[in-house]
Design an enzyme around this catalytic site. Structure first.
Site, mmCIF file in Angstrom:
data_model
loop_
_atom_site.group_PDB
_atom_site.id
_atom_site.type_symbol
_atom_site.label_atom_id
_atom_site.label_comp_id
_atom_site.label_asym_id
_atom_site.label_seq_id
_atom_site.Cartn_x
_atom_site.Cartn_y
_atom_site.Cartn_z
ATOM 1 N N ASP A 131 9.458 28.771 44.444
ATOM 2 C CA ASP A 131 9.696 27.434 45.424
ATOM 3 C C ASP A 131 10.530 26.321 44.970
ATOM 4 O O ASP A 131 9.802 26.017 43.825
ATOM 5 C CB ASP A 131 8.421 27.333 46.237
ATOM 6 C CG ASP A 131 7.928 28.355 46.989
ATOM 7 O OD1 ASP A 131 7.251 29.432 46.417
ATOM 8 O OD2 ASP A 131 7.995 28.388 48.407
ATOM 9 N N ARG A 132 11.030 25.571 45.546
ATOM 10 C CA ARG A 132 11.633 24.441 45.106
ATOM 11 C C ARG A 132 10.634 23.444 45.224
ATOM 12 O O ARG A 132 10.532 22.705 44.316
ATOM 13 C CB ARG A 132 13.011 24.300 45.746
ATOM 14 C CG ARG A 132 13.590 22.600 45.454
ATOM 15 C CD ARG A 132 14.810 22.180 46.398
ATOM 16 N NE ARG A 132 15.263 20.804 45.926
ATOM 17 C CZ ARG A 132 14.872 19.921 46.059
ATOM 18 N NH1 ARG A 132 13.634 19.617 46.876
ATOM 19 N NH2 ARG A 132 15.238 18.740 45.695
#
Length: 680
Positions: free
Chosen positions: A277-278
């Protein structure tokens, strides 16, 4: 399935009461998610869960939990679990490259062969020397700094860089001040090794008068024993340097691209097992071909506190193979849910239910992109061979467009001037740029198929795979709502022959399209229907649902009718998934209907301010930081969760089951202002 590994659900059946579920949904703004903000035309700014078929719960009778996820990026930590079950953490940032002995075929004069001299594609061009970031140029080893003055050393390193990248071609010499004693053999060896590890395509030598000279390497003047660079890599342990990538609030692919540019190598030399995930703090494994740990360590900028790139590297090792998508067991999540106001006993009930029963294994919103136009809607057009429709959707104005993106798209729709629109459009808009660039060059704006095919192949593949995921979500919702939490005749389970492994098919990570891998499709059937006399041998956790494709079978019960009904909405047929275009002739796959978190634990803590960090990161541990939290004293309550999920499962979907909270980023942002105000 072996009986000793069989875990059945409790005999008390989970009641699927949609009226109660609807009340929970409505209370949390999830019912049709009609509260999602929109522009004046009514188009929503972002996709909601119901837009992609996520509209059921495994246990809908539980109360909702009021809380906020990902309020801070440090509230969401993800650690890869490798194929041996080890949790991946950043614990050591030092490079420990050994100095190779003569026994390996290396001598004092040796080329510095590594992958840095490979061609770099146009969109990955490294900056020129003047644009080079300081952290990319190495510093002399401590053993040499005492005899080489700083100014001369810096000038020498700059010249080495220019020679390595081709800005100069003539050999260079290290000229020490007068009255400086010449370097001894040990110091020369250190300097040779330094050049070999940090600069590509150079050959260093010491002349009879003691002058240290560096020139471009030519194959002609290499001793035979050194023409095979695998000799030195073999001594290290392999041609691939594996390392741990710790990142904060950055995309995995963004980090890999940055590393490639800094090292002046193509991104294809790097490989990972999956993206993370960013918005979060994550740690994962990366492999790079023919780049040494000592070069990678230079990218850490020498300071944890002043890391300029948003990532840190460490835990280096050498192996004989790279990483491939799927080379992991799963991910361990450490998550903070802030501003929890629901009574503690209700929270405990919901989390224990998640721990015991699990959740519907939906494809999360990440699978469908971050735009108000889902990638699955474009996938439908492609499977319909509607090239114009697909291209029009990609270039469609969207309420979330701002700045130069909005300006470029608006200009295109008002003038159809591809060249002018392309000049304004940011290059990060890869699909849009590819289409406009094709039309700008050809002048044929009716060639929709040709324009679409100019989009990078791996990015093109995301669209039809997203539609498969959409269909799977829709069918999974129906299956849980209508057939409940027990296997029924005709449900599919993995065949004994496949041992629970789905057939090999192209793997697509929506956040890493450049990493699509073409894997051979298995000829073996990987799933089979349950017969009437064996229904009691299986639990709901054994059930799999197919992603539509030409090489899958479908449930032998009314669930198959739902596949046909959902796909008929797009005039598609689950039994007719072959296409002339290989990219669109999807083989299909299988996916578990339910997933249970492993090693799940949770705790309640108190805090006073929304900006207060509540869990430690790997960076914090390397800096010997600590966090002071209390379970009793504080203005607000938070819940910390820790659990492991298989690689294909989404943590946001686990949280959705427990919290009954919309996981769309837009919904979470809407909750933030009031909470921040209350925390002041």
């Amino acid at each position: 399935m072996s009986q000793e590994n069989h875990v059945d659900v409790p005999r008390k059946r989970i009641r699927i009461d949609q009226s109660e579920s609807s009340r929970n949904l409505e209370r949390n703004g999830l019912e049709d998610e009609a509260n999602a903000p929109s522009d004046l035309s009514g188009q929503k700014f972002y996709m909601t869960e119901s837009d992609v078929g996520i509209d059921a719960f495994l246990n809908p009778n539980l109360p909702s939990i009021d809380g906020i996820i990902k309020a801070r990026f440090t509230d969401f930590a993800v650690f890869e679990v490798d194929t041996d079950g080890n949790i991946v953490h950043l614990t050591d940032m030092e490079a420990h490259d050994p100095i190779l002995s003569k026994a390996t075929g290396d001598k004092e004069t040796e080329d510095a062969k590594d992958s840095s001299n490979q061609d770099i594609s146009n969109d990955q061009k490294a900056p020129s020397f003047k644009e080079q970031e300081p952290a990319t140029l190495p510093i002399l080893p401590n053993d040499l700094q005492s005899i080489i003055p700083k100014g001369i050393g810096n000038e020498f390193i700059q010249s080495l860089h220019k020679l390595s990248v081709g800005e100069i071609t003539d050999p260079i010499s290290l000229i020490l001040p007068e009255n400086t004693p010449p370097m001894d053999k040990g110091q020369r060896t250190i300097l040779h090794q330094f050049i070999r590890n940090n600069f590509s395509g150079l050959e260093s030598s010491t002349k009879g008068n003691g002058t240290f000279t560096v020139s471009k390497t030519t194959r002609k003047n290499q001793p035979r024993s050194r023409r095979d660079p695998r000799l030195s890599w073999k001594a290290l342990g392999g041609e691939y340097c594996h390392f741990h990538l710790y990142k904060e609030n950055r995309d995995s692919m963004d980090c890999l691209g940055k590393i490639a540019r800094l090292l002046k190598v193509p991104t294809r030399t790097l490989s990972i097992a999956g993206t993370k995930d960013r918005r979060g703090v994550t740690c994962q494994r990366v492999a790079i071909h023919h780049v040494r740990a000592s070069r990678l360590a230079q990218l850490n900028s020498g300071s944890l506190k002043n890391s300029t790139y948003g990532f840190l590297l460490g835990n280096y090792s050498y192996k004989n193979s790279n990483l491939r998508l799927g080379d992991l067991k799963g991910n361990e999540f450490h998550i903070v849910v802030r501003n929890v106001i629901t009574p503690k006993e209700k929270v405990v009930e919901a989390l224990n239910s998640l721990k015991e029963h699990g959740f519907i294994n939906y494809f999360g919103l990440q699978r469908f992109g971050t735009s108000s136009v889902g990638t699955h809607t474009i996938g439908v057009r492609l499977l319909q061979s509607d090239w114009k429709g697909a291209v029009d959707l990609i270039l469609s104005p969207r309420p979330e467009h701002t700045g130069s993106v909005k300006e470029a798209i608006d200009l295109w729709h008002s003038t159809h001037d591809a060249e002018a629109s392309l000049r304004i459009l940011p290059r990060r808009m890869i699909a849009e740029s590819s289409i406009l660039e094709t039309w700008s060059r050809s002048g044929n704006q009716t060639d929709y198929l040709g324009a679409f095919q100019r989009i990078p192949r791996h990015l093109r593949s995301i669209y039809p795979h997203a539609y498969q995921s959409y269909v799977w979500n829709r069918v999974a919702s129906w299956r849980i709502k209508n057939l409940g939490d027990r296997p029924v005749v005709g449900d599919l389970v993995y065949s004994t022959e496949s041992n629970g492994l789905s057939q090999k098919s192209p793997i697509v990570d929506p956040e890493a399209p450049d990493l699509l891998e073409d894997l051979p499709v298995s000829s073996k059937l990987s799933a089979r229907p349950i017969e009437e006399d064996e229904v009691n041998n299986f639990s709901i956790y054994d059930i799999v649902l197919p992603l539509p494709g030409r090489n899958v079978i479908y449930p032998k019960n009314e669930t198959f009718d739902i596949y046909k009904s959902v796909m008929n909405e797009a005039s598609l047929d689950p039994l007719n998934m072959s296409r002339k275009d290989r990219e669109l002739s999807l083989p299909g796959d299988y996916r578990k209907l339910l997933v249970r978190p492993e090693n799940m634990e949770f705790n309640f803590i108190k805090y006073d301010n929304m900006e207060q960090q509540l869990i430690l990161t790997d960076k914090d541990r390397l800096e010997n930081r600590s966090i002071s939290v209390s379970s009793e004293v504080g203005k607000h309550t938070a819940v910390t969760l820790k659990f492991v999920l298989p690689s294909s499962a989404y943590a946001t979907m686990a949280l959705r089951e427990a919290l009954r909270t919309a996981t769309a980023s837009g919904d979470q942002r809407m909750l933030m202002p009031a909470v921040l105000k209350d925390s002041i």
